[in-house]
Design an enzyme around this catalytic site. Structure first.
Site, PDB file in Angstrom:
ATOM      1  N   GLY A   1     -20.205 -18.850  55.897  1.00  0.00           N
ATOM      2  CA  GLY A   1     -20.245 -20.287  55.642  1.00  0.00           C
ATOM      3  C   GLY A   1     -20.067 -21.160  56.868  1.00  0.00           C
TER       4      GLY A   1
ATOM      5  CE  LYS B   1      -5.293 -16.734  56.193  1.00  0.00           C
ATOM      6  NZ  LYS B   1      -5.256 -16.449  54.745  1.00  0.00           N
TER       7      LYS B   1
ATOM      8  N   GLY C   1     -20.356 -14.676  51.196  1.00  0.00           N
ATOM      9  CA  GLY C   1     -19.614 -13.487  50.781  1.00  0.00           C
ATOM     10  C   GLY C   1     -20.491 -12.251  50.690  1.00  0.00           C
TER      11      GLY C   1
HETATM   12  P1  AMP Z   1     -13.457 -18.486  58.406  1.00  0.00           P
HETATM   13  O1  AMP Z   1     -13.704 -19.106  57.074  1.00  0.00           O
HETATM   14  O2  AMP Z   1     -12.514 -17.330  58.394  1.00  0.00           O
HETATM   15  O3  AMP Z   1     -14.739 -18.197  59.157  1.00  0.00           O
HETATM   16  O4  AMP Z   1     -12.666 -19.569  59.247  1.00  0.00           O
HETATM   17  C1  AMP Z   1     -13.201 -20.798  59.565  1.00  0.00           C
HETATM   18  C2  AMP Z   1     -12.090 -21.750  59.861  1.00  0.00           C
HETATM   19  O5  AMP Z   1     -11.308 -21.292  60.922  1.00  0.00           O
HETATM   20  C3  AMP Z   1     -12.585 -23.107  60.244  1.00  0.00           C
HETATM   21  O6  AMP Z   1     -12.243 -24.025  59.249  1.00  0.00           O
HETATM   22  C4  AMP Z   1     -11.888 -23.381  61.555  1.00  0.00           C
HETATM   23  O7  AMP Z   1     -11.374 -24.694  61.624  1.00  0.00           O
HETATM   24  C5  AMP Z   1     -10.755 -22.403  61.569  1.00  0.00           C
HETATM   25  N1  AMP Z   1     -10.318 -22.095  62.921  1.00  0.00           N
HETATM   26  C6  AMP Z   1     -11.070 -21.740  63.976  1.00  0.00           C
HETATM   27  N2  AMP Z   1     -10.332 -21.588  65.074  1.00  0.00           N
HETATM   28  C7  AMP Z   1      -9.063 -21.872  64.747  1.00  0.00           C
HETATM   29  C8  AMP Z   1      -7.837 -21.912  65.475  1.00  0.00           C
HETATM   30  N3  AMP Z   1      -7.783 -21.615  66.773  1.00  0.00           N
HETATM   31  N4  AMP Z   1      -6.716 -22.235  64.786  1.00  0.00           N
HETATM   32  C9  AMP Z   1      -6.771 -22.535  63.469  1.00  0.00           C
HETATM   33  N5  AMP Z   1      -7.896 -22.516  62.742  1.00  0.00           N
HETATM   34  C10 AMP Z   1      -9.039 -22.183  63.366  1.00  0.00           C
END
Ligand code: AMP
Length: 396
Positions: free
Chosen positions: A354, A198, A377
């Protein structure tokens, strides 16, 4: 300034906040001891300097009361093995019995206190509780980077009882050294690679980095909020509708600051969020209806590799796709390899957060990175430009 390297620990009892919050299986075996190993240099420095380490930590999320499942006694046998010496366990982190155990310690002994979070006062940052911890020792050492962004009793409040005798351990010192280098004194070109699910989680860090970087690479699920904001077709891809304006604003700021932004040009799309889905490569702004973008595509990977190889400083946070599924792991793997190769060629790289750390470990590239942060974090907040309470408490 006193620090872990120059402090005279001889005969001193040192209250050390470590992060022994390790994963345990159903039989209380430690499944990953990285965090314990990371604390060893500090513990051994105190022992070798003639001091007595009194180790304190939290483990898991107990509900403010004793719960055997979360007892730090499960850690003792492995700690004994790693330190190769006897470790005494105190069944509570404060109180007369613990004070008595502390009095009986001699240089060369190690004491591990029971889980701090069996007391609600720990997370509340209660001053009286911090005073009872402080009573146990002559000097305070904070080496728990993963909790440095929390104003808890053992990570922050306790420091005020040691105005002349407080310091970071090696782990935190190292984390700070690398983050400060990247934030304040980076060699250029400086490239930030931001991925993950996100935009909303990464706004503050992106804003802070736009002041400093030459290149900003955007990958992962957050790509599609930018693409939709620019009028592209994103099918069923992840999107934050309420962040479309913000995405445009961030691109405007980047433009004004001469930061080159690399959004993917192509992507791997799937007809389901599954490793068994059908997949295709499409331009990133032409995701067919009913399909979703789950990884960056081959053209994008080629460009990113070039940008990364031309960088002197690289910060990487967040995967480029759904790397947990093999079908959508290619982008993250290729970016990880490019960062490793750039590092071998002389760039400095800092990896944190992470999921990017998980990716680096998955591809066995940890030793090829400049520095891999241990604090998810805490690292994010520091890179956002925030002053972490646990860091401030020692520095001020
Ligand atoms: P974050 O914790 O914000 O770094 O997000 C990591 C997560 O984002 C991982 O579990 C990925 O599977 C997910 N992610 C990465 N690319 C995508 C995508 N194109 N659509 C949905 N989820 C994603």
């Amino acid at each position: 300034m006193k620090n872990i390297e120059n402090y005279n620990f001889k005969g001193k009892r040192a209250l050390v906040r470590v992060d022994f919050n390790v994963p345990l299986d159903d039989n209380f075996n430690i499944t990953d001891d990285t965090r314990i190993r990371a604390a060893l240099p500090t513990i051994n420095r105190i022992i070798d300097g003639g001091g007595i380490p009194i180790l304190m930590s939290h483990l898991g999320r107990p509900k403010d009361a004793y719960d055997e499942k979360f007892s730090l006694k499960h850690i003792v046998p492995h700690l004994v093995e790693l330190l190769d010496r006897k470790v005494t366990f105190a069944p509570d982190c404060i109180g007369p019995e613990t004070e008595k155990l502390v009095r009986e310690m001699h240089p060369g002994d190690v004491l591990l206190l029971e889980n701090l979070r069996f007391h609600a006062e720990e997370k509340k940052g209660d001053e009286a509780f911090a005073a009872r911890l402080a009573k146990l020792a002559d000097v305070y050492v904070n080496d728990a980077f993963g909790t440095a962004h929390r104003a808890h009793a053992s990570t922050t409040i306790v420091a005020k009882f040691f105005p002349e005798d407080k310091m970071f351990g090696y782990l935190i010192e190292n984390e700070l050294k690398h983050m400060d280098k990247v934030l304040n004194d980076p060699e250029h070109p400086f490239t930030a690679i931001m991925g993950g699910a996100k935009v909303s989680d990464k706004i503050l860090i992106i804003e802070n980095l736009l002041e400093r970087v030459d290149n900003l690479i955007i990958g992962g699920g957050m790509v599609y909020t930018f693409i939709k904001a620019r009028g592209g077709k994103i099918g069923n891809s992840l999107v934050e509708e309420d962040k479309l304006n913000l995405a445009i604003e961030l691109l405007d700021i980047a433009n004004k600051k001469n930061v080159k932004v690399y959004l993917p040009v192509d992507n791997v799309v799937a007809d389901a969020f599954s490793n068994d889905a059908n997949t295709r490569i499409t331009p990133v702004d032409q995701v067919p209806d009913g399909w979703m973008g789950l990884d960056i595509g081959p053209e994008t990977i080629k460009t990113l590799r070039e940008v990364i190889m031309n960088s002197k400083t690289i910060l990487w946070n967040g995967p480029m796709g759904v790397f947990e599924m093999d079908k959508f792991a290619g982008g993250t793997k290729q970016v990880a390899l490019a960062v490793a190769d750039a590092t071998t060629a002389g760039a400095f790289s800092l990896v944190g957060g992470g999921d990017s750390v998980a990716a680096v470990n998955k591809y066995n590239l940890k030793d090829k990175m400049g520095f891999v942060s241990t604090g998810g974090g805490a690292m994010m907040e520091y890179m956002e430009g925030k002053e972490l309470p646990g860091i401030k408490a020692i520095r001020e």
